[in-house]
Design a protein around this motif. Structure first.
Motif, PDB file in Angstrom:
ATOM      1  N   UNK A  32      -8.564  -5.944  -8.631  1.00  0.00           N
ATOM      2  CA  UNK A  32      -9.976  -5.830  -8.219  1.00  0.00           C
ATOM      3  C   UNK A  32     -10.163  -5.900  -7.224  1.00  0.00           C
ATOM      4  N   UNK A  33      -9.114  -5.914  -5.998  1.00  0.00           N
ATOM      5  CA  UNK A  33      -9.493  -5.758  -4.579  1.00  0.00           C
ATOM      6  C   UNK A  33      -8.010  -5.989  -3.894  1.00  0.00           C
ATOM      7  N   UNK A  34      -7.963  -5.959  -2.915  1.00  0.00           N
ATOM      8  CA  UNK A  34      -6.804  -6.387  -1.536  1.00  0.00           C
ATOM      9  C   UNK A  34      -6.922  -7.638  -1.692  1.00  0.00           C
ATOM     10  N   UNK A  35      -7.232  -8.270  -1.985  1.00  0.00           N
ATOM     11  CA  UNK A  35      -6.358  -9.904  -2.556  1.00  0.00           C
ATOM     12  C   UNK A  35      -5.573 -10.015  -3.401  1.00  0.00           C
ATOM     13  N   UNK A  36      -5.971  -9.471  -4.419  1.00  0.00           N
ATOM     14  CA  UNK A  36      -5.072  -9.281  -5.855  1.00  0.00           C
ATOM     15  C   UNK A  36      -4.378  -8.644  -5.701  1.00  0.00           C
ATOM     16  N   UNK A  37      -3.871  -7.858  -5.377  1.00  0.00           N
ATOM     17  CA  UNK A  37      -2.480  -6.673  -4.526  1.00  0.00           C
ATOM     18  C   UNK A  37      -1.394  -7.345  -3.623  1.00  0.00           C
ATOM     19  N   UNK A  38      -2.180  -7.964  -2.488  1.00  0.00           N
ATOM     20  CA  UNK A  38      -1.534  -8.899  -1.779  1.00  0.00           C
ATOM     21  C   UNK A  38      -0.793  -9.998  -2.426  1.00  0.00           C
ATOM     22  N   UNK A  39      -1.431 -10.977  -3.490  1.00  0.00           N
ATOM     23  CA  UNK A  39      -0.784 -11.831  -4.351  1.00  0.00           C
ATOM     24  C   UNK A  39       0.173 -11.117  -5.259  1.00  0.00           C
ATOM     25  N   UNK A  54      -0.975  -0.204   2.736  1.00  0.00           N
ATOM     26  CA  UNK A  54      -0.896   0.962   4.046  1.00  0.00           C
ATOM     27  C   UNK A  54       0.042   2.005   4.430  1.00  0.00           C
ATOM     28  N   UNK A  55       1.885   0.958   4.209  1.00  0.00           N
ATOM     29  CA  UNK A  55       3.092   2.499   3.549  1.00  0.00           C
ATOM     30  C   UNK A  55       2.926   3.009   3.121  1.00  0.00           C
ATOM     31  N   UNK A  56       3.175   4.399   3.337  1.00  0.00           N
ATOM     32  CA  UNK A  56       3.144   5.229   1.970  1.00  0.00           C
ATOM     33  C   UNK A  56       4.707   4.940   1.403  1.00  0.00           C
ATOM     34  N   UNK A  57       5.805   4.690   1.884  1.00  0.00           N
ATOM     35  CA  UNK A  57       7.161   4.627   1.878  1.00  0.00           C
ATOM     36  C   UNK A  57       7.425   3.812   0.741  1.00  0.00           C
ATOM     37  N   UNK A  58       6.206   2.234   0.527  1.00  0.00           N
ATOM     38  CA  UNK A  58       5.859   1.068   0.203  1.00  0.00           C
ATOM     39  C   UNK A  58       5.221   1.121  -1.392  1.00  0.00           C
ATOM     40  N   UNK A  59       4.073   1.815  -0.987  1.00  0.00           N
ATOM     41  CA  UNK A  59       3.013   1.664  -1.706  1.00  0.00           C
ATOM     42  C   UNK A  59       2.383   3.573  -2.339  1.00  0.00           C
ATOM     43  N   UNK A  60       2.283   4.188  -3.852  1.00  0.00           N
ATOM     44  CA  UNK A  60       1.863   4.846  -3.762  1.00  0.00           C
ATOM     45  C   UNK A  60       0.331   4.658  -4.816  1.00  0.00           C
ATOM     46  N   UNK A  61      -0.871   4.774  -3.473  1.00  0.00           N
ATOM     47  CA  UNK A  61      -2.017   4.832  -4.551  1.00  0.00           C
ATOM     48  C   UNK A  61      -2.571   5.764  -5.395  1.00  0.00           C
ATOM     49  N   UNK A  62      -2.562   6.505  -6.661  1.00  0.00           N
ATOM     50  CA  UNK A  62      -2.612   7.419  -7.692  1.00  0.00           C
ATOM     51  C   UNK A  62      -4.628   7.255  -7.633  1.00  0.00           C
ATOM     52  N   UNK A  63      -4.743   8.238  -7.149  1.00  0.00           N
ATOM     53  CA  UNK A  63      -6.265   8.654  -7.999  1.00  0.00           C
ATOM     54  C   UNK A  63      -7.123   8.794  -6.763  1.00  0.00           C
ATOM     55  N   UNK A  64      -8.070   7.689  -6.735  1.00  0.00           N
ATOM     56  CA  UNK A  64      -9.486   8.187  -5.794  1.00  0.00           C
ATOM     57  C   UNK A  64      -8.773   7.842  -4.077  1.00  0.00           C
ATOM     58  N   UNK A  65      -7.915   6.239  -4.098  1.00  0.00           N
ATOM     59  CA  UNK A  65      -7.249   6.443  -2.454  1.00  0.00           C
ATOM     60  C   UNK A  65      -7.060   4.945  -2.577  1.00  0.00           C
ATOM     61  N   UNK A  66      -6.477   4.766  -1.165  1.00  0.00           N
ATOM     62  CA  UNK A  66      -6.191   3.474  -1.019  1.00  0.00           C
ATOM     63  C   UNK A  66      -7.332   2.686  -0.747  1.00  0.00           C
ATOM     64  N   UNK A  67      -7.402   1.436  -1.463  1.00  0.00           N
ATOM     65  CA  UNK A  67      -8.404   0.770  -1.213  1.00  0.00           C
ATOM     66  C   UNK A  67      -9.652   0.599  -2.165  1.00  0.00           C
ATOM     67  N   UNK A  68      -9.630   1.986  -2.966  1.00  0.00           N
ATOM     68  CA  UNK A  68     -10.935   2.083  -3.536  1.00  0.00           C
ATOM     69  C   UNK A  68     -10.522   0.870  -5.192  1.00  0.00           C
ATOM     70  N   UNK A  69     -11.619   0.721  -5.393  1.00  0.00           N
ATOM     71  CA  UNK A  69     -11.767  -0.077  -6.137  1.00  0.00           C
ATOM     72  C   UNK A  69     -12.921  -0.173  -7.881  1.00  0.00           C
TER      73      UNK A  69
END
Length: 69
Positions: A32-39, A54-69
């Motif tokens: 539900x937010x960056x803190x959940x994802x980090x955990x 923010x490393x595109x080699x590790x994380x693929x953000x699909x949809x509205x973009x990174x950090x959009x919850x």
């Protein structure tokens, strides 16, 4: 077969808060937010998970973009 980042953050579903998170095809849950994802990533064994978001080699953000919850 095309290359894919090992961590996928799916787009939010209409009417449902949060975004589904997968690591190598295994669903870890809904963040539900960056803190959940980090955990989730910390529990999956990724050190420095907060720096990986923010490393595109590790994380693929699909949809509205990174950090959009």
């Amino acid at each position: 077969m095309s290359w894919q980042a090992p961590i996928v953050v799916h787009p939010p579903r209409p009417g449902h808060p949060g975004r589904r998170v997968e690591v190598r095809g295994v669903v870890l849950g809904t963040a539900y937010g960056d803190a959940d994802l980090v955990e989730f990533l910390r529990r999956a064994g990724l050190g420095d998970a907060d720096m990986a978001l923010d490393d595109p080699h590790l994380v693929e953000w699909r949809g509205p973009g990174a950090h959009v919850w």
